[in-house]
Design an enzyme around this catalytic site. Structure first.
Site, PDB file in Angstrom:
ATOM      1  N   TRP A 189       0.803  -1.260   0.160  1.00  0.00           N
ATOM      2  CA  TRP A 189      -0.023   0.095   0.057  1.00  0.00           C
ATOM      3  C   TRP A 189       0.733   1.476  -0.122  1.00  0.00           C
ATOM      4  CZ3 TRP A 189      -3.828  -1.996  -1.798  1.00  0.00           C
ATOM      5  CH2 TRP A 189      -4.436  -3.293  -1.207  1.00  0.00           C
ATOM      6  N   LYS A 230     -11.784  -2.459   7.759  1.00  0.00           N
ATOM      7  CA  LYS A 230     -10.821  -3.465   8.497  1.00  0.00           C
ATOM      8  C   LYS A 230     -10.953  -3.544   9.658  1.00  0.00           C
ATOM      9  CE  LYS A 230      -7.386  -3.376   4.909  1.00  0.00           C
ATOM     10  NZ  LYS A 230      -7.730  -4.689   4.204  1.00  0.00           N
ATOM     11  N   ASP A 290      -1.560   6.471   6.589  1.00  0.00           N
ATOM     12  CA  ASP A 290      -2.637   5.469   6.053  1.00  0.00           C
ATOM     13  C   ASP A 290      -2.876   4.509   7.183  1.00  0.00           C
ATOM     14  OD1 ASP A 290      -4.447   3.467   5.292  1.00  0.00           O
ATOM     15  OD2 ASP A 290      -2.978   2.790   3.334  1.00  0.00           O
TER      16      ASP A 290
END
Length: 352
Positions: free
Chosen positions: A101, A192, A168
């Site tokens: 990511w 999540k 993030d």
């Protein structure tokens, strides 16, 4: 048979939240209407939005100098939105590359300004968190991925820099306390650790905005959504509602102090068994770098993999197959995962 959901995401939600969310689909707040069909500008949903923002501010100690918005597009959109809103073409931002990511975030940021990769763990297939790297002065911001779901690593300490941090936190938001004053932007896809897929939380320091030279489309300008209270366009009503319920649950459990303690206990239970059991080994060598959200491990003998998956499935353990980039197994133990379910997995490992 009870299912124990170790999926990396979309992931487990608290049982009480699922019950309330299901009830609201049939009848939201005794209105005679479903949460799926009410107006996003109705009094009922306005209360939901206000409570959701208030809970973010309370749980993470977010002051008025930050905007709190709920938008769409996931963290993948934030990879470019954060750079688009903060970084001019002649300015430089620092990025730490700790997984898939962060690599995607680096690629997107390069479209808007200069990117300096301050450190990377790619050389070891991202199985550690880089430390001791230099951060030059004068960066517009430093971007981090706080937890790496695929590889099973997590930042435990935040770097010292004169630049604001952009992070993030999709997979560990609300799992621990944060030194919020270090951050310029925190963004997190809900699916999540906060709620269902479809909404993204963004916390942004307002005085960082409005300083880029480029013209920003209204929908891509954080200031638009701050000014309109996340209702510039129709927001994802149901994911915001379920996220609000989840944050309410976190508060009821004792807030982030309680989440830290619960998550540490769950992770210790599982990592201790991996270390003790001669059939398994952790994919992250340094215990300091191991994630408290996504525990990655593999069989010592690859021939045992299929048999272990079968043994786990027989006890209702679901979603533990590792990502293809790592192989082996991955047990995601987010806030809503009860320690009893972790114990079921540990018992399977012991018996195996």
């Amino acid at each position: 048979m009870k299912k124990h959901n170790f999926s990396a995401g979309p992931a487990i939600l608290p049982a009480s939240v699922l019950e309330q969310a299901a009830d609201a689909v049939r009848d939201f707040d005794n209105s005679g209407l479903s949460i799926l069909e009410i107006s996003h500008r109705s009094a009922g949903f306005t209360k939901v939005m206000e409570e959701a923002e208030a809970l973010v501010r309370e749980l993470l100690n977010v002051g008025d100098d930050y905007g709190v918005i709920f938008i769409t597009g996931g963290a993948s959109s934030e990879f470019f939105l954060s750079a688009m809103n903060l970084l001019n073409e002649d300015e430089k931002a620092g990025y730490v590359d700790t997984g898939a990511w962060s690599a995607k975030a680096i690629k997107e940021a390069n479209l808007f300004g200069k990117v300096e990769v301050l450190a990377s763990s790619k050389d070891q297939n991202y199985n550690y968190i880089p430390k001791g790297y230099d951060i030059p002065a004068g960066l517009k911001y430093v971007h981090l991925t706080s937890n790496n779901t695929i590889f099973g690593t997590q930042l435990k300490e935040w770097p010292e820099t004169d630049a604001p941090l952009v992070a993030d936190m999709s997979s560990d938001i609300f799992s621990r306390r944060l030194p919020l004053e270090k951050f310029g932007i925190i963004y997190a896809g809900a699916q999540k650790n906060m709620g269902p897929a479809g909404v993204t939380l963004v916390i942004v320091k307002k005085d960082l905005l409005g300083k880029v030279n480029r013209e920003l489309p209204s929908m891509l300008d954080y200031r638009t959504h701050i000014a309109k209270g996340s209702t510039f366009n129709t927001p994802p009503v149901y994911p915001i509602y379920v996220s609000m319920l989840t944050m309410r649950w976190v508060k009821e459990q004792g807030g982030l102090v309680a989440m830290e303690q619960r998550n540490a206990a769950k992770a210790k239970l599982l990592y201790d068994e991996i270390e003790r059991n001669p059939k398994f080994e952790c994919t992250i060598p340094n215990p300091e770098d191991r994630s408290l959200m996504n525990v990655t491990f593999k069989p010592v003998n690859e021939d045992d993999a299929a048999a272990f998956m079968e043994a786990a499935a027989a006890k209702g353990v679901d979603g533990i197959k590792g990502h293809r980039s790592v192989g082996g197994f991955r047990a995601s133990i987010y806030n809503a995962m009860p320690i009893e379910s972790v114990q079921v997995l540990v018992d399977v490992m012991k018996n195996f």
